[in-house]
Write an enzyme that holds these catalytic residues in place. Structure first.
Site, PDB file in Angstrom:
ATOM      1  N   GLY A   1       3.494   6.380   8.080  1.00  0.00           N
ATOM      2  CA  GLY A   1       4.876   6.657   7.710  1.00  0.00           C
ATOM      3  C   GLY A   1       5.805   5.533   8.142  1.00  0.00           C
ATOM      4  O   GLY A   1       6.866   5.335   7.562  1.00  0.00           O
ATOM      5  N   ASN A   2       5.405   4.785   9.188  1.00  0.00           N
ATOM      6  CA  ASN A   2       6.164   3.613   9.614  1.00  0.00           C
ATOM      7  C   ASN A   2       5.948   2.420   8.683  1.00  0.00           C
ATOM      8  O   ASN A   2       6.719   1.447   8.722  1.00  0.00           O
ATOM      9  CB  ASN A   2       5.768   3.179  11.027  1.00  0.00           C
ATOM     10  CG  ASN A   2       6.483   3.961  12.105  1.00  0.00           C
ATOM     11  OD1 ASN A   2       5.865   4.673  12.888  1.00  0.00           O
ATOM     12  ND2 ASN A   2       7.796   3.811  12.155  1.00  0.00           N
ATOM     13  N   SER A   3       4.904   2.469   7.868  1.00  0.00           N
ATOM     14  CA  SER A   3       4.545   1.337   7.012  1.00  0.00           C
ATOM     15  C   SER A   3       5.725   0.869   6.175  1.00  0.00           C
ATOM     16  O   SER A   3       6.375   1.656   5.488  1.00  0.00           O
ATOM     17  CB  SER A   3       3.401   1.727   6.070  1.00  0.00           C
ATOM     18  OG  SER A   3       2.211   1.910   6.781  1.00  0.00           O
TER      19      SER A   3
ATOM     20  N   HIS B   1       0.814  -1.219   0.000  1.00  0.00           N
ATOM     21  CA  HIS B   1       0.000   0.000   0.000  1.00  0.00           C
ATOM     22  C   HIS B   1       0.852   1.276   0.000  1.00  0.00           C
ATOM     23  O   HIS B   1       0.347   2.361  -0.269  1.00  0.00           O
ATOM     24  CB  HIS B   1      -0.986   0.008   1.164  1.00  0.00           C
ATOM     25  CG  HIS B   1      -0.389   0.293   2.514  1.00  0.00           C
ATOM     26  ND1 HIS B   1      -0.054  -0.700   3.407  1.00  0.00           N
ATOM     27  CD2 HIS B   1      -0.070   1.463   3.126  1.00  0.00           C
ATOM     28  CE1 HIS B   1       0.430  -0.156   4.502  1.00  0.00           C
ATOM     29  NE2 HIS B   1       0.433   1.157   4.362  1.00  0.00           N
TER      30      HIS B   1
ATOM     31  N   ASP C   1       0.082  -7.610   1.400  1.00  0.00           N
ATOM     32  CA  ASP C   1       0.577  -6.247   1.598  1.00  0.00           C
ATOM     33  C   ASP C   1       2.102  -6.185   1.601  1.00  0.00           C
ATOM     34  O   ASP C   1       2.721  -5.551   2.464  1.00  0.00           O
ATOM     35  CB  ASP C   1       0.028  -5.654   2.890  1.00  0.00           C
ATOM     36  CG  ASP C   1       0.147  -4.130   2.912  1.00  0.00           C
ATOM     37  OD1 ASP C   1       0.275  -3.532   1.829  1.00  0.00           O
ATOM     38  OD2 ASP C   1       0.123  -3.551   4.011  1.00  0.00           O
TER      39      ASP C   1
ATOM     40  N   LEU D   1      -8.304 -20.332  -7.332  1.00  0.00           N
ATOM     41  CA  LEU D   1      -9.483 -21.196  -7.394  1.00  0.00           C
ATOM     42  C   LEU D   1     -10.226 -21.062  -8.708  1.00  0.00           C
ATOM     43  O   LEU D   1     -10.592 -22.051  -9.331  1.00  0.00           O
ATOM     44  CB  LEU D   1     -10.409 -20.880  -6.211  1.00  0.00           C
ATOM     45  CG  LEU D   1     -11.715 -21.652  -6.115  1.00  0.00           C
ATOM     46  CD1 LEU D   1     -11.447 -23.157  -6.050  1.00  0.00           C
ATOM     47  CD2 LEU D   1     -12.509 -21.204  -4.889  1.00  0.00           C
ATOM     48  N   GLY D   2     -10.481 -19.841  -9.141  1.00  0.00           N
ATOM     49  CA  GLY D   2     -11.159 -19.621 -10.421  1.00  0.00           C
ATOM     50  C   GLY D   2     -12.661 -19.508 -10.314  1.00  0.00           C
ATOM     51  O   GLY D   2     -13.390 -20.067 -11.131  1.00  0.00           O
ATOM     52  N   ILE D   3     -13.159 -18.758  -9.315  1.00  0.00           N
ATOM     53  CA  ILE D   3     -14.600 -18.508  -9.213  1.00  0.00           C
ATOM     54  C   ILE D   3     -14.832 -17.024  -8.957  1.00  0.00           C
ATOM     55  O   ILE D   3     -13.930 -16.291  -8.565  1.00  0.00           O
ATOM     56  CB  ILE D   3     -15.253 -19.307  -8.066  1.00  0.00           C
ATOM     57  CG1 ILE D   3     -14.750 -18.779  -6.703  1.00  0.00           C
ATOM     58  CG2 ILE D   3     -15.025 -20.794  -8.208  1.00  0.00           C
ATOM     59  CD1 ILE D   3     -15.548 -19.263  -5.510  1.00  0.00           C
TER      60      ILE D   3
END
Length: 461
Positions: A272-274, A169, A199, A332-334
């Site tokens: 900002g720590n992310s 992010h 993330d 999975l494909g749904i």
């Protein structure tokens, strides 16, 4: 003494009680016994009284007492100033100053064996932490001009040749990414790849000989262990360190419909720590700080921060470095959504929980396993599935090629299907968010999924 005249009292210093200015001549004074007998004769028997001895006057003492009293009053008025003057000019005044020399902080090599003080961990690792600034274009304003946005985050150097790890992010949709090292060096970074479900993201700078971190084992963390975070809180307090303890391990939290397995800590973590590192007392990186999850439902919190366990994402980071995306991520494909009581009542289903299958992708793992439109997935292996979030969470426990057992509700019956997870296609990985809740009807040509259900199974709304 006091004289009583018409019930008014007057004070006089004279022995005889007179107020005349002339001194009376001395008279012989009766003894105390004679005075007592005379008083008793006039007033009857009285209680004994204490003999009062005459006090000899000492006028010099009175003068000294008066002088002392004046000094006391003067001292009360200017005491503060006098005290200040004494403290400033008194020959006995002294100020204690410590002669202890400054503590020398050793810069140790992170070897996984040497436990360090907080100051030593900072000295050993701060050069591996980076400050990240991004810019992006977000639509246009009223005048048709492009709107520029900017944000800040943190990251850490994974390899000496310039691979840097951060949160997805932090760099998502960024047009430019600038990395600043602790020594002030700046680099333009290239986005390598990332994964929104976990993330995580990898960026690359053109440099060599960068100081890289040492990864630790997040599975060895215990509640109460000391941890440290270094990052860029608020986007301007660069290379700040905060400390705390592990509050919980394997904490599952749900953010915007996506479940995450997290390390919970009470170390101060702010926007900002992310993307910065969470380190143990040996200086090893055991988690990736995620400030995005330090708030819940738009409420500010205190003493609550989260970090992604490094063990959960290390293999994915390597995959991103090699292929630009996570190649072994299960698929999975749904197109599905959470089953509701309204749907159960409307279409006469006996269950109101699970993942309703709106459509099945041709050639996918779901089609190969026999899943059909209208099925409701209620269990994967031994894990109950009540919502789409549950299915997303359980997928993270598997890799492409793993085989699982699906429990499915179909037309009033419960059946089991054997399913082998596919690998996420490269184009799907670029778009992210596959197999998620139906929100955009354009996937179905603009039709409402309920209408598609009606078309295939009948019934009305």
């Amino acid at each position: 003494m006091y004289n009583d005249e018409k019930n008014l009292y007057h004070y006089t210093y004279r022995k005889d009680g007179s107020e005349s200015g002339h001194e009376p001549q001395a008279e012989a004074q009766p003894s105390v016994d004679d005075q007592l007998r005379a008083f008793q004769d006039q007033n009857g028997p009285q209680r004994p009284i204490q003999e009062m001895k005459p006090v000899k006057k000492n006028r010099m003492g009175l003068k000294i007492t008066a002088l002392a009293l004046c000094c006391a009053l003067l001292g009360g008025a200017v005491g503060g100033g006098v005290a200040w003057g004494i403290s400033r000019s008194g020959s006995g005044t002294s100020i204690n100053v410590s002669s202890r020399p400054a503590t020398t902080v050793s810069i140790n090599k992170v070897d996984g064996k040497t436990e360090m003080s907080d100051a030593e961990v900072y000295a050993a690792t701060v050069n591996s932490v980076v400050s990240i600034r991004t810019s992006a274009t977000s639509g246009t304003n009223f005048f048709g001009q492009a709107v520029e946005t900017a944000s800040a985050g943190s990251g850490f150097v994974l390899t000496a040749d310039g691979y840097i790890v951060t949160n997805y992010h932090v760099v998502k949709d960024a047009d430019t990414v600038t990395v600043t090292m602790y020594n002030g060096d700046e680099y333009n970074a290239l986005y390598v790849g990332g994964d929104e479900d976990y993330d995580i993201a990898v960026i690359k700078v053109e440099a060599t000989g960068l100081p890289a971190v040492t990864l630790g084992d997040s599975s060895t963390l215990n509640v109460g262990d000391h941890v440290l975070a270094i990052g860029n809180p608020l986007g301007e307090l660069t290379f700040s360190m905060s400390g705390g303890m592990v509050s919980s391990v394997n904490r599952t939290i749900n953010v915007d419909g996506t479940p995450f397995n997290m390390i919970q800590t009470d170390a101060s973590i702010n926007p900002g720590n992310s993307g910065g590192p969470l380190m143990n007392s040996y200086g090893e990186v055991v988690g990736i700080v995620s400030a995005k999850y330090s708030s819940y439902s738009d409420e500010s919190v205190e003493g609550l921060g989260f970090a992604i366990p490094i063990n959960d994402v290390y293999a994915m980071i390597e995959d991103i470095m090699t292929n630009g995306y996570v190649t072994n991520k299960p698929y999975l494909g749904i197109f599905g959504g959470s089953m509701t009581e309204q749907m159960a009542a409307q279409y006469r289903y006996d269950i109101s929980e699970g993942v309703f299958v709106y459509s099945v992708e041709e050639g996918s793992a779901a089609e190969k396993a026999g899943l059909q439109m209208g099925d409701v997935i209620t269990k994967v292996d031994d894990t109950d599935i009540s919502t789409m979030e549950d299915l997303t969470a359980v997928k993270k426990q598997y890799s492409a090629g793993d085989t699982v057992t699906f429990t499915v509700y179909r037309q009033g019956e419960t059946i089991t299907l054997s399913l082998t997870w596919d690998a996420t296609p490269a184009d799907t990985a670029a778009n992210e968010n596959q197999d998620q809740t139906v929100q955009d009807n354009s996937q179905y040509g603009g039709y409402d999924p309920y209408d598609l259900f009606d078309y295939f199974f009948g019934g009305g709304r």
